[in-house]
Scaffold this active site. Structure first.
Site, mmCIF file in Angstrom:
data_model
loop_
_atom_site.group_PDB
_atom_site.id
_atom_site.type_symbol
_atom_site.label_atom_id
_atom_site.label_comp_id
_atom_site.label_asym_id
_atom_site.label_seq_id
_atom_site.Cartn_x
_atom_site.Cartn_y
_atom_site.Cartn_z
ATOM 1 N N THR A 69 0.807 -1.216 0.000
ATOM 2 C CA THR A 69 0.000 0.000 0.000
ATOM 3 C C THR A 69 0.842 1.269 0.000
ATOM 4 O OG1 THR A 69 -1.817 -1.116 1.117
ATOM 5 C CG2 THR A 69 -1.744 1.287 1.294
ATOM 6 N N ASP A 150 -4.412 5.732 6.816
ATOM 7 C CA ASP A 150 -3.580 6.916 7.008
ATOM 8 C C ASP A 150 -2.426 6.964 6.019
ATOM 9 O OD1 ASP A 150 -1.934 4.930 8.183
ATOM 10 O OD2 ASP A 150 -2.316 5.620 10.224
#
Length: 522
Positions: A69, A150
């Site tokens: 990610t 986040d």
């Protein structure tokens, strides 16, 4: 040729000439090109609209080996491979840092927090994102990032966003000096109620019914494949459902209105990352009924989001891609296998053989050597480790730090990149491991599956590297293209839309003709 509202007429479609007032960049976490191609004929909402009316590249590539990610998101709006963004993995190790031997998170400031309670920060991102480049030319330009994770919001929002919200610990939070506005407070109240409730099962689209086949994951793991997201209240299981993406897109729409994005003299940027597909892939795999439901719902809510942009009358342009692809559960793959990175066992064997006090190897794909080793012992450890990795039937390749540092950053068609090229694009000498280990295709490094984690990604193979890239501008000519491009090409292409000069060297290149993009010098 007749000019209409800043657009040149071309048959029944038009070639857009003026810069957009709002650029929207959407990343769908763990959305492989394989999944997109499989489901494209069945999409009827937003994904269908982008594919049929935009410029669709089936063969986009997160070209590097570390298909996770954080690295993937770092390429989308910077134009650089992880080798230059400095984001080589979700977690890395710093042998010279105070955290050793604990890992450092890609989106934290380890000097201001702990591994268990980290402080979100863009500290480790070495290069600017598109929003920062826009602000240099247009100081009044607004940059907003909204995400389900986040690290996704940090890597797309960069160092100087005006607004950054991400889902963490059951609510939307920010690392910026900002208090939740009314929209965020309302979104968090709704999220709290959703997570606490026992939500009814989602309706199953007709074409998902045939996928309703439970498959037991071994050894003694959960059965997946036939689920309808009928779960007890759980924040973890809430994330692995379409509800998370819907919450993110709803908040993004609210922030468009609150911040009047696309209505300023200078162009604005809205970066969105949708994380539910990744959580569904990890929790259930990519080929069961759960993923089928997720993708149909994603298609629908993206359609509603695009309709909302149209109703607002904003002159916008949009790109959609993914941070990486994914691998299905081995139990559904003919050549799949569950396996753990061998670093632990290999390190323990070397420890016993050399009479060391501690395991000299830390990490999995990126393997770090104990900094306490003297040079002679270090050389012996490397030699023994290389021999052990190369003898392992599940390891495709292993490279030393010196080997990768000697390779040039690869260029050209990413399809033709060798494994060492893919690893080099992920290698940063300051943060990467002493050894880089690549497993063979469909070898899944999850030896003991658990609820929420039965499948993964992160390999150097095309099931994890190949992602869709869709450029879209209302009224621009549609095109479906099979040529190969990379996610690092997105930022310079968006810059071309905006008429924004890209200063400094980057890895990517503007893609001519992407929803009307006219590249500088062409």
């Amino acid at each position: 040729m007749v000019t209409l509202s800043g657009c040149a007429t071309v048959g029944q479609r038009t070639a857009v000439s003026r810069p957009p007032k709002l650029v929207v960049a959407i990343a769908v976490d763990q959305f492989s090109a394989d999944l997109f191609d499989e489901y494209q004929p069945r999409f009827t909402g937003g994904l269908a609209r982008l594919a049929r009316r935009g410029t669709l590249f089936h063969n986009g590539y997160q070209a590097h080996a570390a298909t996770e990610t954080c690295p993937g998101h770092s390429t989308i709006l910077t134009g650089d491979h992880p080798a230059h963004t400095g984001i080589v993995a979700n977690n890395f190790y710093d042998p010279a840092g105070k955290r050793w031997p604990a890992a450092v998170y890609c989106a934290e400031d380890e000097d201001r927090g702990t591994a268990a309670n980290y402080v979100v920060s863009p500290r480790h991102l070495k290069v600017p994102v598109l929003g920062e480049r826009m602000k240099r030319l247009w100081p009044e330009s607004r940059s907003v990032a909204i995400a389900g994770k986040d690290r996704a919001a940090v890597m797309m929002g960069g160092h100087t966003p005006d607004i950054r919200w991400y889902y963490r610990d059951g609510r939307f939070q920010t690392d910026l000096d900002a208090k939740p506005d009314d929209d965020v407070m309302a979104a968090n109240a709704k999220l709290k109620a959703l997570v606490a409730s026992h939500a009814p099962p989602l309706l199953v689209p007709a074409d998902c019914l045939a996928r309703a086949k439970g498959v037991a994951t071994a050894p003694k793991g959960p059965t997946v494949g036939a689920g309808r997201f009928e779960h007890d209240p759980s924040e973890q299981l809430f994330r692995a459902s379409p509800a998370l993406d819907e919450a993110v897109l709803n908040l993004a729409g609210d922030e468009i209105d609150r911040d009047q994005l696309g209505r300023h003299a200078s162009p604005d940027l809205l970066a969105i990352s949708l994380s539910a597909t990744d959580y569904v892939g990890h929790a259930f795999g990519t080929e069961g009924q759960e993923m089928c439901i997720q993708l149909h719902r994603l298609d629908a809510i993206l359609g509603a989001f695009l309709d909302g942009l149209d109703r607002r009358g904003i002159d916008y342009a949009l790109v959609l891609t993914a941070d990486h692809g994914g691998t299905d559960i081995p139990e559904r793959l003919s050549d799949g296998k569950r396996y753990g990175f061998p670093s632990g066992a290999i390190g323990e064997a070397i420890k016993a053989q050399l009479g060391l006090k501690a395991n000299p190897l830390v990490g999995g794909g990126d393997v770090y050597l104990d900094p306490a080793l003297d040079p002679a012992t270090r050389d012996r450890v490397v030699a023994l480790a290389l021999a052990a990795y190369r003898a392992d039937p599940n390891v495709a390749a292993v490279f030393t730090r010196a080997e990768l540092a000697a390779y040039p950053i690869p260029t050209g068609d990413p399809v033709n990149w060798r494994l060492e090229d893919r690893a080099r694009a992920s290698f940063d000498a300051k943060v990467s491991g002493d050894l880089t280990v690549l497993l063979k295709r469909h070898v899944v490094p999850i030896p003991k599956p658990a609820v929420g984690y039965v499948a993964t990604h992160g390999s150097a193979w095309d099931n994890d590297r190949r992602v869709p890239i869709l450029f879209y501008r209302p009224r621009a000519r549609a095109a479906e293209r099979r040529d190969d491009i990379m996610t690092v090409d997105i930022m310079p292409t968006l810059a071309a839309w905006l008429g924004l000069p890209v200063e400094g060297a980057i890895d990517g290149h503007c893609v001519a003709g992407a929803a009307g993009a006219v590249c500088p010098g062409r």
